[in-house]
Write a protein that holds these residues in place. Structure first.
Motif, PDB file in Angstrom:
ATOM      1  N   UNK A 128       0.417  34.653   7.211  1.00 16.35           N
ATOM      2  CA  UNK A 128       0.529  35.164   5.847  1.00 16.35           C
ATOM      3  C   UNK A 128       1.899  34.810   5.281  1.00 16.35           C
ATOM      4  N   UNK A 129       2.012  34.868   3.984  1.00 23.47           N
ATOM      5  CA  UNK A 129       3.306  34.635   3.345  1.00 23.47           C
ATOM      6  C   UNK A 129       4.340  35.642   3.841  1.00 23.47           C
ATOM      7  N   UNK A 130       3.917  36.877   4.027  1.00 26.60           N
ATOM      8  CA  UNK A 130       4.823  37.914   4.506  1.00 26.60           C
ATOM      9  C   UNK A 130       5.365  37.575   5.892  1.00 26.60           C
ATOM     10  N   UNK A 131       4.511  37.048   6.767  1.00 23.51           N
ATOM     11  CA  UNK A 131       4.959  36.663   8.109  1.00 23.51           C
ATOM     12  C   UNK A 131       5.922  35.480   8.044  1.00 23.51           C
ATOM     13  N   UNK A 132       5.647  34.533   7.177  1.00 23.61           N
ATOM     14  CA  UNK A 132       6.526  33.377   7.030  1.00 23.61           C
ATOM     15  C   UNK A 132       7.888  33.813   6.487  1.00 23.61           C
ATOM     16  N   UNK A 133       7.892  34.668   5.488  1.00 23.03           N
ATOM     17  CA  UNK A 133       9.152  35.148   4.910  1.00 23.03           C
ATOM     18  C   UNK A 133       9.920  35.976   5.934  1.00 23.03           C
ATOM     19  N   UNK A 134       9.228  36.777   6.719  1.00 21.72           N
ATOM     20  CA  UNK A 134       9.902  37.547   7.778  1.00 21.72           C
ATOM     21  C   UNK A 134      10.515  36.612   8.818  1.00 21.72           C
ATOM     22  N   UNK A 135       9.818  35.542   9.135  1.00 19.09           N
ATOM     23  CA  UNK A 135      10.350  34.548  10.072  1.00 19.09           C
ATOM     24  C   UNK A 135      11.627  33.922   9.517  1.00 19.09           C
ATOM     25  N   UNK A 136      11.607  33.572   8.249  1.00 16.66           N
ATOM     26  CA  UNK A 136      12.784  32.959   7.616  1.00 16.66           C
ATOM     27  C   UNK A 136      13.941  33.956   7.572  1.00 16.66           C
ATOM     28  N   UNK A 137      13.652  35.210   7.268  1.00 19.94           N
ATOM     29  CA  UNK A 137      14.692  36.240   7.265  1.00 19.94           C
ATOM     30  C   UNK A 137      15.302  36.377   8.651  1.00 19.94           C
ATOM     31  N   UNK A 138      14.480  36.373   9.662  1.00 24.17           N
ATOM     32  CA  UNK A 138      14.964  36.448  11.047  1.00 24.17           C
ATOM     33  C   UNK A 138      15.815  35.224  11.388  1.00 24.17           C
ATOM     34  N   UNK A 139      15.349  34.056  10.980  1.00 22.50           N
ATOM     35  CA  UNK A 139      16.091  32.824  11.256  1.00 22.50           C
ATOM     36  C   UNK A 139      17.470  32.807  10.602  1.00 22.50           C
ATOM     37  N   UNK A 140      17.605  33.463   9.471  1.00 25.66           N
ATOM     38  CA  UNK A 140      18.883  33.449   8.747  1.00 25.66           C
ATOM     39  C   UNK A 140      20.033  33.871   9.649  1.00 25.66           C
ATOM     40  N   UNK A 141      19.794  34.796  10.542  1.00 29.00           N
ATOM     41  CA  UNK A 141      20.844  35.298  11.429  1.00 29.00           C
ATOM     42  C   UNK A 141      21.155  34.335  12.574  1.00 29.00           C
ATOM     43  N   UNK A 142      20.264  33.411  12.851  1.00 28.47           N
ATOM     44  CA  UNK A 142      20.446  32.485  13.967  1.00 28.47           C
ATOM     45  C   UNK A 142      20.798  31.074  13.524  1.00 28.47           C
ATOM     46  N   UNK A 143      20.306  30.643  12.366  1.00 27.28           N
ATOM     47  CA  UNK A 143      20.537  29.260  11.938  1.00 27.28           C
ATOM     48  C   UNK A 143      21.349  29.158  10.658  1.00 27.28           C
ATOM     49  N   UNK A 144      21.607  30.281  10.015  1.00 32.66           N
ATOM     50  CA  UNK A 144      22.464  30.271   8.833  1.00 32.66           C
ATOM     51  C   UNK A 144      21.743  30.686   7.563  1.00 32.66           C
ATOM     52  N   UNK A 145      22.480  31.425   6.758  1.00 32.53           N
ATOM     53  CA  UNK A 145      21.957  31.928   5.500  1.00 32.53           C
ATOM     54  C   UNK A 145      21.546  30.804   4.545  1.00 32.53           C
TER      55      UNK A 145
END
Length: 108
Positions: free
Chosen positions: A74-91
């Motif tokens: 879902x879009x919500x899962x994709x956006x949550x994944x991107x939010x999680x990634x922000x802390x590991x790969x950069x804002x």
């Protein structure tokens, strides 16, 4: 049972320019790797989206976002994944990916 076949856009985009690249894309990447059953298509999409964002290969992201939706994310899962990634790969990488989603949703 193997995962369902994935349709590639390589032929329509690169057939005249790089037919061997198209062949590898369709036969090896989407014809073999994506069809292996050790990971679901949903998991493969999640991994691919994460890898593209991490490496800043955002030109390929729209295709894989669409494929991720086809594979059950879902879009919500994709956006949550991107939010999680922000802390590991950069804002900035996460924000750039979100910009692509926003653009896709608005149709521009």
């Amino acid at each position: 049972m193997k995962n369902r076949p994935i349709l590639s856009t390589a032929k329509e985009n690169y057939d005249d320019l790089a037919p061997t690249f198209v062949e590898y894309t369709e036969k090896v990447l989407f014809g073999d790797v994506w069809r292996r059953e050790n990971l679901s298509l949903r998991d493969r999409s999640l991994i691919t989206i994460s890898a593209l964002i991490t490496a800043e290969h955002l030109n390929q992201l729209p295709y894989h976002l669409n494929l991720a939706h086809e594979n059950g994310l879902s879009n919500e899962e994709i956006i949550e994944t991107i939010t999680h990634l922000a802390f590991y790969v950069g804002w900035p990488r996460a924000a750039s990916a979100l910009d692509i989603i926003k653009k896709e949703e608005s149709g521009t």
